[in-house]
Design an enzyme around this catalytic site. Structure first.
Site, PDB file in Angstrom:
ATOM      1  N   GLY A  46      17.672  23.520  55.796  1.00  0.00           N
ATOM      2  CA  GLY A  46      19.122  23.611  55.947  1.00  0.00           C
ATOM      3  C   GLY A  46      19.782  24.713  55.138  1.00  0.00           C
ATOM      4  O   GLY A  46      20.777  25.298  55.565  1.00  0.00           O
ATOM      5  N   ASP A  67       7.436  28.488  54.845  1.00  0.00           N
ATOM      6  CA  ASP A  67       7.636  27.080  55.180  1.00  0.00           C
ATOM      7  C   ASP A  67       6.362  26.582  55.871  1.00  0.00           C
ATOM      8  O   ASP A  67       5.633  27.372  56.465  1.00  0.00           O
ATOM      9  CB  ASP A  67       8.843  26.886  56.121  1.00  0.00           C
ATOM     10  CG  ASP A  67       9.483  25.506  55.963  1.00  0.00           C
ATOM     11  OD1 ASP A  67      10.647  25.435  55.550  1.00  0.00           O
ATOM     12  OD2 ASP A  67       8.792  24.484  56.229  1.00  0.00           O
ATOM     13  N   CYS A 212      15.730   7.750  53.739  1.00  0.00           N
ATOM     14  CA  CYS A 212      16.325   8.761  54.611  1.00  0.00           C
ATOM     15  C   CYS A 212      17.506   9.392  53.886  1.00  0.00           C
ATOM     16  O   CYS A 212      18.560   8.782  53.743  1.00  0.00           O
ATOM     17  CB  CYS A 212      16.771   8.141  55.933  1.00  0.00           C
ATOM     18  SG  CYS A 212      17.537   9.338  57.027  1.00  0.00           S
ATOM     19  N   CYS A 265       9.993  24.281  25.427  1.00  0.00           N
ATOM     20  CA  CYS A 265       9.630  24.080  26.843  1.00  0.00           C
ATOM     21  C   CYS A 265       8.146  23.722  26.954  1.00  0.00           C
ATOM     22  O   CYS A 265       7.311  24.288  26.246  1.00  0.00           O
ATOM     23  CB  CYS A 265       9.916  25.362  27.629  1.00  0.00           C
ATOM     24  SG  CYS A 265       9.463  25.238  29.364  1.00  0.00           S
TER      25      CYS A 265
HETATM   26  P1  ATP Z   1      14.276  16.693  55.984  1.00  0.00           P
HETATM   27  O1  ATP Z   1      15.416  16.260  55.113  1.00  0.00           O
HETATM   28  O2  ATP Z   1      14.251  16.070  57.317  1.00  0.00           O
HETATM   29  O3  ATP Z   1      12.965  16.660  55.274  1.00  0.00           O
HETATM   30  P2  ATP Z   1      13.953  19.481  55.812  1.00  0.00           P
HETATM   31  O4  ATP Z   1      12.513  19.217  55.563  1.00  0.00           O
HETATM   32  O5  ATP Z   1      14.341  20.555  56.772  1.00  0.00           O
HETATM   33  O6  ATP Z   1      14.624  18.187  56.306  1.00  0.00           O
HETATM   34  P3  ATP Z   1      15.602  20.849  53.883  1.00  0.00           P
HETATM   35  O7  ATP Z   1      16.071  20.433  52.547  1.00  0.00           O
HETATM   36  O8  ATP Z   1      16.624  21.157  54.920  1.00  0.00           O
HETATM   37  O9  ATP Z   1      14.649  19.711  54.402  1.00  0.00           O
HETATM   38  O10 ATP Z   1      14.669  22.122  53.726  1.00  0.00           O
HETATM   39  C1  ATP Z   1      13.635  22.248  52.819  1.00  0.00           C
HETATM   40  C2  ATP Z   1      12.570  23.097  53.462  1.00  0.00           C
HETATM   41  O11 ATP Z   1      11.582  23.436  52.502  1.00  0.00           O
HETATM   42  C3  ATP Z   1      11.863  22.379  54.603  1.00  0.00           C
HETATM   43  O12 ATP Z   1      11.892  23.177  55.763  1.00  0.00           O
HETATM   44  C4  ATP Z   1      10.451  22.175  54.083  1.00  0.00           C
HETATM   45  O13 ATP Z   1       9.470  22.254  55.102  1.00  0.00           O
HETATM   46  C5  ATP Z   1      10.308  23.333  53.085  1.00  0.00           C
HETATM   47  N1  ATP Z   1       9.309  23.039  52.048  1.00  0.00           N
HETATM   48  C6  ATP Z   1       9.343  22.004  51.164  1.00  0.00           C
HETATM   49  N2  ATP Z   1       8.237  22.020  50.395  1.00  0.00           N
HETATM   50  C7  ATP Z   1       7.497  23.090  50.776  1.00  0.00           C
HETATM   51  C8  ATP Z   1       6.234  23.630  50.362  1.00  0.00           C
HETATM   52  N3  ATP Z   1       5.529  23.065  49.392  1.00  0.00           N
HETATM   53  N4  ATP Z   1       5.764  24.736  50.982  1.00  0.00           N
HETATM   54  C9  ATP Z   1       6.466  25.310  51.985  1.00  0.00           C
HETATM   55  N5  ATP Z   1       7.655  24.850  52.422  1.00  0.00           N
HETATM   56  C10 ATP Z   1       8.175  23.750  51.844  1.00  0.00           C
HETATM   57 ZN    ZN Z   2      10.947  26.822  30.189  1.00  0.00          ZN
END
Ligand code: ATP
Ligand code: ZN
Length: 291
Positions: A46, A67, A212, A265
């Protein structure tokens, strides 16, 4: 000031002239500099997808996108992706759309999980210049939704001495934040997790299994806008680059602060960066005093 209405014949249809107007109006010295900048967007959800679109429309030189997920119908309450993208990886769907919007941007999609052992290495390698071993990007943007991914970005950026910007939206979808992390100079992600600072929420509970989380295209769009505005200020050298900017939509409250690094840290590389930064700052101060 010009008051006459311009006839249609004089209206410039080149999208870049509106960006170049920033230069004519004295906001930026050299807008064209953006063409030589490279930004990595980690997480094309998002916030990340909207940030990537903004950077593309601003004429960024090169965009690396990370992603592991695919576009689903459940993503349609956010901006950027469309129903016809369902089933495609977010990185591929973004690359197709962004190339249409601005074919001058060099796009590099990476469909990978950055937190696995292999993913960590591949992520770091993709950011590293093969000849110099140094970072090949100007900035990394964290647009992910979980603690582990942020810790990975923190570690890779500490290893590369790379400035990055963190972003996040709360589980209840009504607040968010952006934060600049400069190794050694500011708090790293492990010095003190940003959301703990902002709202007392434990970052680890941000994305709970089986829960959710709420999401709003408004909050995500606003956080993406705050993030990319800060990116433009940083890359093009105008205005004041914020170190931390929160957004609490219920009260329209935008707290800003500077978060100092934590000398204790838990990340040894952060403590090392802090020491190196201190030495550099002292040398610069001595030079200034001598001149
Ligand atoms: P939902 O809330 O349905 O999970 P979302 O996965 O699209 O929606 P967002 O907060 O909109 O969540 O976006 C975060 C994005 O970061 C997602 O597209 C997710 O696939 C990506 N992401 C999270 N962790 C990783 C990772 N370890 N490596 C690559 N991409 C990642
Ligand atoms: Zn630090």
């Amino acid at each position: 000031p010009r008051t006459e209405k311009l006839s249609d014949a004089v209206v410039d249809t080149n999208p870049y002239s509106r960006l170049m107007a920033l230069q004519r109006m004295g906001i930026v010295k050299n807008y064209e500099h953006i063409r030589s900048c490279t930004v990595a967007v980690v997480g094309m959800g998002g916030v990340g997808s909207v940030a990537a679109e903004m950077l593309t429309r601003c004429g960024i030189g090169r965009l690396l996108m990370y992603d592991y997920d695919k576009v689903e119908l459940a993503n349609m309450n956010r901006l950027f992706f469309r129903p016809e993208h369902c089933g495609m990886t977010k990185t591929d769907a973004a690359a197709v759309t962004l190339a249409q919007i601005n074919p001058d941007v060099a796009l590099e999609p990476f469909t990978m999980n950055i937190t696995t052992l292999k993913g960590f290495d591949a992520f770091k390698a993709s950011l590293t210049h093969t000849d110099t071993g140094k970072s090949r990007v100007d900035l990394v943007l964290a647009c992910v939704d979980n603690y582990e991914a942020r810790i990975t970005i923190n570690q890779v950026c500490l290893e590369l001495g790379q400035i990055w910007m963190e972003s996040g939206v709360s589980e209840d979808a009504v607040s968010g934040h952006i934060q600049v992390i400069i190794p050694g100079d500011t708090a790293c992600f492990e010095c003190v997790p940003p959301l703990v600072v902002a709202s007392g929420i434990d970052e680890r509970t941000l994305k709970r299994e089986g829960v959710c989380a709420a999401s709003l295209p408004t909050t995500m769009g606003i956080v993406a806008g705050l993030l990319v505005q800060n990116v433009l200020k940083h890359l093009l050298g105008f205005g004041q680059v914020t170190r931390y900017l929160g957004y609490a939509s219920l009260q329209d409250y935008f707290p800003t602060m500077a978060i100092r690094p934590n000398p204790e840290c838990i990340n040894p590389l952060c403590r090392q960066s802090q020491a190196a930064f201190k030495v550099k700052a002292e040398q610069e101060a001595a030079l200034q005093a001598a001149s």
